[in-house]
Design a protein around this motif. Structure first.
Motif, short mmCIF file in Angstrom:
data_model
loop_
_atom_site.label_atom_id
_atom_site.label_comp_id
_atom_site.label_asym_id
_atom_site.label_seq_id
_atom_site.Cartn_x
_atom_site.Cartn_y
_atom_site.Cartn_z
N UNK A 1 0.83 -1.20 0.00
CA UNK A 1 0.00 0.00 0.00
C UNK A 1 0.87 1.25 0.00
N UNK A 2 1.96 1.23 0.76
CA UNK A 2 2.85 2.39 0.82
C UNK A 2 3.50 2.64 -0.54
N UNK A 3 3.95 1.57 -1.20
CA UNK A 3 4.56 1.74 -2.53
C UNK A 3 3.54 2.26 -3.53
N UNK A 4 2.29 1.81 -3.41
CA UNK A 4 1.26 2.28 -4.32
C UNK A 4 0.99 3.77 -4.12
N UNK A 5 0.94 4.22 -2.87
CA UNK A 5 0.72 5.64 -2.59
C UNK A 5 1.89 6.48 -3.10
N UNK A 6 3.13 5.99 -2.90
CA UNK A 6 4.29 6.74 -3.38
C UNK A 6 4.28 6.84 -4.90
N UNK A 7 3.88 5.75 -5.59
CA UNK A 7 3.84 5.78 -7.05
C UNK A 7 2.79 6.77 -7.55
N UNK A 8 1.63 6.83 -6.88
CA UNK A 8 0.60 7.78 -7.28
C UNK A 8 1.05 9.22 -7.05
N UNK A 9 1.80 9.43 -5.96
CA UNK A 9 2.27 10.79 -5.66
C UNK A 9 3.34 11.25 -6.64
N UNK A 10 4.23 10.32 -7.07
CA UNK A 10 5.32 10.69 -7.96
C UNK A 10 4.87 10.76 -9.42
N UNK A 11 3.79 10.06 -9.75
CA UNK A 11 3.29 10.09 -11.13
C UNK A 11 4.27 9.47 -12.10
N UNK A 12 4.65 10.24 -13.14
CA UNK A 12 5.54 9.71 -14.18
C UNK A 12 6.94 9.45 -13.65
N UNK A 13 7.31 10.10 -12.53
CA UNK A 13 8.65 9.92 -11.95
C UNK A 13 8.73 8.71 -11.02
N UNK A 14 7.67 7.96 -10.90
CA UNK A 14 7.65 6.82 -9.99
C UNK A 14 8.61 5.74 -10.47
N UNK A 15 9.25 5.01 -9.57
CA UNK A 15 10.15 3.92 -9.97
C UNK A 15 9.35 2.82 -10.65
N UNK A 16 10.00 2.02 -11.51
CA UNK A 16 9.27 0.95 -12.21
C UNK A 16 8.70 -0.07 -11.23
N UNK A 17 7.58 -0.65 -11.62
CA UNK A 17 6.93 -1.63 -10.77
C UNK A 17 7.79 -2.87 -10.63
N UNK A 18 7.87 -3.40 -9.42
CA UNK A 18 8.68 -4.57 -9.17
C UNK A 18 8.05 -5.79 -9.85
#
Length: 312
Positions: A48-65
């Motif tokens: 859940x934390x990784x999902x929230x961080x990815x939504x916050x960073x948008x296009x700059x989010x790290x690639x999905x594991x």
């Protein structure tokens, strides 16, 4: 077998053995269960934390594991086929299947071994429903070579032979007529239509074909052989689809009808059967000849050097 007052060995007993330093068995099970629940909760929290961080960073989010699996960690094969490969496209334009994929009509002959059980005939009946323009001819005591020659002379483009052992279907020979190649598959996990829950009955419409994950040169060739069993111009209004999905060299065959809800936003699948799994044993140039035929590929136990090595 080890038993206790709680009965035969169970999952609870297995969890209790994870804590050998705790003498009381019930306490061991309780502590092990709490730790398991805690680890599961921590894992969900991290996700859940990784999902929230990815939504916050948008296009700059790290690639999905990507989870590690035998598929993702498979050994590299130098024969991998890349999309848009001009060499492969040139070979496809001249191989034995080119005429079919240019729109020629297919015609399939299905036969069996010398002795046929009722269950094998049920499978043959469902294969006839699966493949358009297919016809069954009883083999009797005839040898396969004369049957291949006669089928070629009568305009058949494919021939399938269902082989059996102890009255159960165990293999499938597939011959491209008139000049080959010939593939031999081991056939397992067979489920007939009546064994599938909430199954439907197929119509006579030509099905769509979904070939997936045939990624090497050998896999590409096998995929084109399997594709030659079905017309190249499906009738989409029939909503029938045949899927041949390769995973770890096991080819899963499924047959569905898809349906849309009233809004057209969601689709539902109804399985039509049959359901079975194929595994390639050999691919031979030319038509059926087990003694003097030239093999393009033949499986041997010495080839299984790693669980991460796949050929299709």
């Amino acid at each position: 077998t080890w038993t206790s007052s709680a009965g035969p060995r169970s999952r609870a007993g297995g969890m209790g053995r994870l804590k050998p330093d705790i003498g009381n068995r019930n306490k061991r099970v309780e502590v092990a269960h709490k730790e398991k629940v805690t680890k599961r909760k921590e894992k969900k929290d991290r996700q859940l934390q990784r999902r929230k961080e990815a939504e916050a960073l948008g296009a700059d989010a790290p690639p999905k594991q990507v989870p590690k699996s035998l598929d993702s960690m498979r050994e590299y094969d130098e024969t991998f086929v890349e999309p848009g490969d001009d060499e492969i496209a040139g070979e496809d334009a001249m191989d034995e299947f080119a005429e079919h994929f240019r729109g020629a009509e297919n015609k399939t002959l299905i036969t069996t071994g010398h002795y046929v059980s009722p269950r094998i005939m049920q499978l043959v009946d469902e294969l006839l429903d699966l493949m358009p323009n297919a016809e069954y001819i009883k083999r009797g005591k005839a040898n396969l070579k004369p049957i291949v020659e006669g089928a070629s002379a009568r305009g058949y483009t494919m021939m399938i032979v269902v082989t059996s052992k102890a009255k159960k279907a165990t293999g499938l020979w597939m011959v491209k007529l008139p000049g080959g190649p010939t593939a031999h598959f081991r056939m397992t996990s067979i489920r007939l239509r009546k064994q599938i829950r909430n199954h439907g009955r197929p119509t006579s419409h030509r099905p769509e074909l979904n070939l997936k994950n045939f990624s090497t040169r050998l896999g590409h060739r096998v995929g084109r052989l399997l594709g030659s069993l079905f017309p190249h111009d499906p009738q989409f209004h029939g909503r029938r689809v045949v899927t041949l999905h390769n995973q770890r060299d096991f080819i899963f065959l499924r047959h569905h009808r898809y349906m849309f809800n009233d809004t057209g936003e969601r689709a539902y699948l109804q399985e039509l059967g049959p359901r079975l799994t194929l595994r390639l044993r050999s691919l031979q140039s030319g038509t059926f000849d087990t003694q003097h035929g030239l093999y393009e590929w033949h499986h041997h136990p010495d080839m299984d050097t790693s669980r991460r090595r796949f050929f299709l």
